[in-house]
Motif scaffolding. Structure first.
Motif, mmCIF file in Angstrom:
data_model
loop_
_atom_site.group_PDB
_atom_site.id
_atom_site.type_symbol
_atom_site.label_atom_id
_atom_site.label_comp_id
_atom_site.label_asym_id
_atom_site.label_seq_id
_atom_site.Cartn_x
_atom_site.Cartn_y
_atom_site.Cartn_z
ATOM 1 N N ARG A 14 0.762 -1.277 -0.069
ATOM 2 C CA ARG A 14 -0.037 0.010 0.077
ATOM 3 C C ARG A 14 0.740 1.165 -0.003
ATOM 4 N NH1 ARG A 14 -4.017 -1.090 5.048
ATOM 5 N NH2 ARG A 14 -4.593 1.313 4.426
ATOM 6 N N ILE A 15 1.936 1.093 0.689
ATOM 7 C CA ILE A 15 3.017 2.438 0.627
ATOM 8 C C ILE A 15 3.653 2.689 -0.730
ATOM 9 C CG2 ILE A 15 5.168 3.309 1.544
ATOM 10 C CD1 ILE A 15 4.385 2.146 4.246
ATOM 11 N N ALA A 16 3.819 1.367 -1.389
ATOM 12 C CA ALA A 16 4.242 1.452 -2.578
ATOM 13 C C ALA A 16 3.443 2.214 -3.725
ATOM 14 C CB ALA A 16 4.811 -0.034 -3.047
ATOM 15 N N ARG A 21 1.638 6.837 -6.858
ATOM 16 C CA ARG A 21 0.478 7.846 -7.084
ATOM 17 C C ARG A 21 1.072 9.448 -6.886
ATOM 18 N NH1 ARG A 21 -2.795 3.877 -4.639
ATOM 19 N NH2 ARG A 21 -2.799 5.288 -2.616
ATOM 20 N N SER A 22 1.804 9.475 -5.940
ATOM 21 C CA SER A 22 2.575 10.980 -5.791
ATOM 22 C C SER A 22 3.700 11.115 -6.448
ATOM 23 C CB SER A 22 2.520 10.986 -4.322
ATOM 24 O OG SER A 22 3.718 9.965 -3.718
ATOM 25 N N GLY A 23 3.996 10.217 -7.555
ATOM 26 C CA GLY A 23 5.304 10.299 -8.381
ATOM 27 C C GLY A 23 6.759 10.150 -7.806
ATOM 28 N N ARG A 24 6.543 9.386 -6.468
ATOM 29 C CA ARG A 24 7.774 9.160 -5.899
ATOM 30 C C ARG A 24 8.146 7.615 -5.833
ATOM 31 N NH1 ARG A 24 7.147 11.553 -0.138
ATOM 32 N NH2 ARG A 24 4.735 11.320 -0.825
ATOM 33 N N ARG A 25 9.114 7.185 -5.421
ATOM 34 C CA ARG A 25 9.520 5.869 -5.273
ATOM 35 C C ARG A 25 9.143 5.300 -4.021
ATOM 36 N NH1 ARG A 25 16.032 5.996 -5.992
ATOM 37 N NH2 ARG A 25 15.354 7.518 -4.289
ATOM 38 N N PRO A 26 8.932 3.994 -3.856
ATOM 39 C CA PRO A 26 8.339 3.385 -2.537
ATOM 40 C C PRO A 26 9.503 3.525 -1.652
ATOM 41 C CG PRO A 26 7.735 1.831 -4.099
ATOM 42 C CD PRO A 26 8.628 3.068 -4.910
ATOM 43 N N VAL A 208 -3.415 8.534 2.090
ATOM 44 C CA VAL A 208 -3.426 9.997 1.909
ATOM 45 C C VAL A 208 -2.572 10.928 2.229
ATOM 46 C CG1 VAL A 208 -4.864 11.744 2.343
ATOM 47 C CG2 VAL A 208 -6.170 9.641 2.012
ATOM 48 N N ALA A 209 -1.891 10.450 3.485
ATOM 49 C CA ALA A 209 -0.841 11.454 3.987
ATOM 50 C C ALA A 209 0.422 11.048 2.970
ATOM 51 C CB ALA A 209 -0.259 10.899 5.257
ATOM 52 N N ILE A 210 0.772 10.057 2.346
ATOM 53 C CA ILE A 210 1.817 10.044 1.313
ATOM 54 C C ILE A 210 1.399 10.863 0.054
ATOM 55 C CG2 ILE A 210 2.906 8.217 -0.256
ATOM 56 C CD1 ILE A 210 2.824 6.256 1.949
ATOM 57 N N GLU A 211 0.454 10.636 -0.327
ATOM 58 C CA GLU A 211 -0.091 11.377 -1.613
ATOM 59 C C GLU A 211 0.104 12.807 -1.307
ATOM 60 O OE1 GLU A 211 -3.624 8.106 -2.944
ATOM 61 O OE2 GLU A 211 -4.010 10.119 -1.985
ATOM 62 N N ALA A 212 -0.100 13.373 -0.024
ATOM 63 C CA ALA A 212 -0.093 14.634 0.236
ATOM 64 C C ALA A 212 1.440 14.974 0.436
ATOM 65 C CB ALA A 212 -0.841 15.055 1.401
ATOM 66 N N GLY A 213 2.435 14.028 0.441
ATOM 67 C CA GLY A 213 3.644 14.545 0.615
ATOM 68 C C GLY A 213 4.437 13.743 1.745
ATOM 69 N N ALA A 214 3.768 12.918 2.757
ATOM 70 C CA ALA A 214 4.504 12.521 3.624
ATOM 71 C C ALA A 214 5.603 11.510 3.298
ATOM 72 C CB ALA A 214 3.710 11.661 4.539
ATOM 73 N N ASN A 215 6.926 11.486 3.684
ATOM 74 C CA ASN A 215 7.970 10.735 3.623
ATOM 75 C C ASN A 215 8.303 9.684 4.611
ATOM 76 O OD1 ASN A 215 9.365 12.284 5.092
ATOM 77 N ND2 ASN A 215 10.747 12.886 3.350
ATOM 78 N N MET A 216 7.538 9.725 5.779
ATOM 79 C CA MET A 216 7.511 9.057 6.805
ATOM 80 C C MET A 216 6.022 8.823 7.516
ATOM 81 S SD MET A 216 10.078 9.701 10.288
ATOM 82 C CE MET A 216 11.650 9.420 9.369
ATOM 83 N N VAL A 217 6.042 7.506 7.586
ATOM 84 C CA VAL A 217 4.532 7.367 8.171
ATOM 85 C C VAL A 217 4.732 6.382 9.442
ATOM 86 C CG1 VAL A 217 3.397 7.460 6.029
ATOM 87 C CG2 VAL A 217 4.338 5.240 6.527
#
Length: 236
Positions: A14-16, A21-26, A208-217
């Motif tokens: 799910r993180i990946a 979706r946010s244009g970043r690598r897992p 949702v947090a990752i999609e908004a820019g989080a890089n630590m969950v």
């Protein structure tokens, strides 16, 4: 029975997907496994599956578990009282919950005396919930200006705990606001400040947090099961 290995696999998938979706690598997203109330043996299962970052809410629980789990990075993610700084400042890789000038001053004092520098995040109460700790958003930049360059502190980013809601989409604005605040702080280009981390998102809302820019969950229940089913902390 909770299957920690299977849960971790699902969470990482799910993180990946959210990262893509946010244009970043897992691999750009750090998973901190929240081990509050989780027995040591179950934490060891998670570590054996490859998790290296563990987050504890309480100082005493962290200190009781730490000697029994090797090869990991410990994070303090819960509220930190000034009178407990001496117990933990040098036992963790990152303090997520600095929310006052007084707390920052105490950490800086301890670290400076030892010739060290502590990595910290500033906790921000974006939603203004009375039940939660954290700086009000308007207080963040003044505090950063005040403590930037202190020899014992390295301000590595921001953290927030979003309101618990049925639909995670409801808290997307909270995460977007913290991401915007991070950019504002970064633009100041102050010494000792690099805004490397945006720590936001938990079991209920991390995608949702990752999609908004989080890089630590910070994820607990999705890995270890509901706390309702956790047993008393046991050390073996």
């Amino acid at each position: 029975m909770v299957n920690v290995s299977e849960n971790i696999t699902r969470v990482l998938e799910r993180i990946a997907a959210a990262a893509r979706r946010s244009g970043r690598r897992p691999e750009d997203i750090t998973l901190v496994a929240v081990t509050k109330t989780v027995p040591v043996e179950r934490i060891r299962e998670a570590v054996a599956c490859g998790l290296k970052d563990l987050g504890e809410n309480r100082v005493q629980e962290l200190l009781s578990k730490q000697p029994h789990i090797e090869g990991v990075n410990w994070h303090l993610i819960g509220h930190l009282q000034r009178n407990k700084v001496r117990q933990v400042w040098d036992r963790v890789c990152l303090i997520h919950s600095v929310d006052s000038l007084e707390l920052a001053r105490e950490i800086n004092k301890r670290a400076t005396a030892a010739g060290r520098r502590v990595d910290i995040l500033l906790e921000v109460n974006i939603a203004g919930e009375e039940s939660k700790f954290g700086l009000v958003p308007d207080a963040v930049i003044p505090l950063v200006r005040e403590i930037a360059g202190w020899p014992g502190l390295h301000i590595c980013g921001l953290m927030t705990v979003a309101p618990l809601v049925a639909d995670p989409e409801e808290v997307r604005p909270v995460f977007l606001r913290l991401a915007a605040l991070r950019r504002e702080v970064e633009a100041l280009r102050l010494p000792g400040v690099d805004m490397a981390y945006l720590s936001m998102g938990m079991t209920n809302d991390f995608e949702v947090a990752i999609e908004a820019g989080a890089n630590m969950v910070r994820i607990g229940s999705a890995i270890f099961g509901s706390r309702d089913y956790q047993t008393k902390v046991e050390v073996h």
